[in-house]
Motif scaffolding. Sequence first.
Motif: not given
Length: 289
Positions: A29, A81, A83-85, A92, A96, A207
Amino acid sequence: MLHATDPSLAALQAQLPQRFPQRLVALADGPQAIREAGHGPAIVLLHGIGSGAASWLQVAVQLSQHARVIAWDAPGYGESTALDAPAPSAADYARRLLQLLDALQIDDCVLVGHSLGALSAAALACSQPQRLRRLVLISPARGYGDPARAEQAHQVRSQRLHNLEQLGISQMASQRSAHMLSPMASAEARAWVHWNMARLQPPGYRQAIELLCGDDLLRYAACTVPCEVHCGAADSITPPADCQALAAALGAPFQLIARAGHASPIEQPEAVARLLAAALDASLTGTAL
């Protein structure tokens, strides 16, 4: 409050590269920032919503005499980095974390979650129990993801996002950091909490707000990993009664940390290091605390 030029705060900052250095671990990721010290059985430390890996410095220095100590900057924190969500769940974050353990070739560890870090820790314990020897939760945040707490979740999300937009990270740290500690906390501890909070990154913090408001630690209560719960005796953010109730729901022993507020790893690092050393020993010998 101490300023950045004060000797005690400068001494802590100077210790970071020497005693608990940062490095970036390449994951699928993207880069994941960690701090690491020592050798031996692994103990992995997860910080709370208003903190970072550096907050574990004084605990790590003591534990590194007996263990390989690793603390991450959660996704979206520091140089890690995100997270995408946009609204990630604890699962999630746990995915990672599992990537990180694989990259570091850690087959099993003692996993420690402080405050919001307890949600990610519990999620990994539930999904990958074979990877953990013991789970330690310190002042765990339950989260507001239970539908019965929907109104409270809305209020917390709105207030935190409003503060982020209106105040910014620097002002938030100035206003909030003192609440993390007991009235007995030293000036050094207050300055260290403030310094760590002032380094937050808005994307990661947003997030983390969604995690806090959208998930519930009790979703991960069916955990087979040996678990223990601790809380600062003067914690006003996750009060002892709430932490004790969580411990009961998890079937875990509960213990108070004397003369500590919410940020006990900073306010009472010797006490926290002792309880984590005991948890590590129990995980290796199979004994109960």
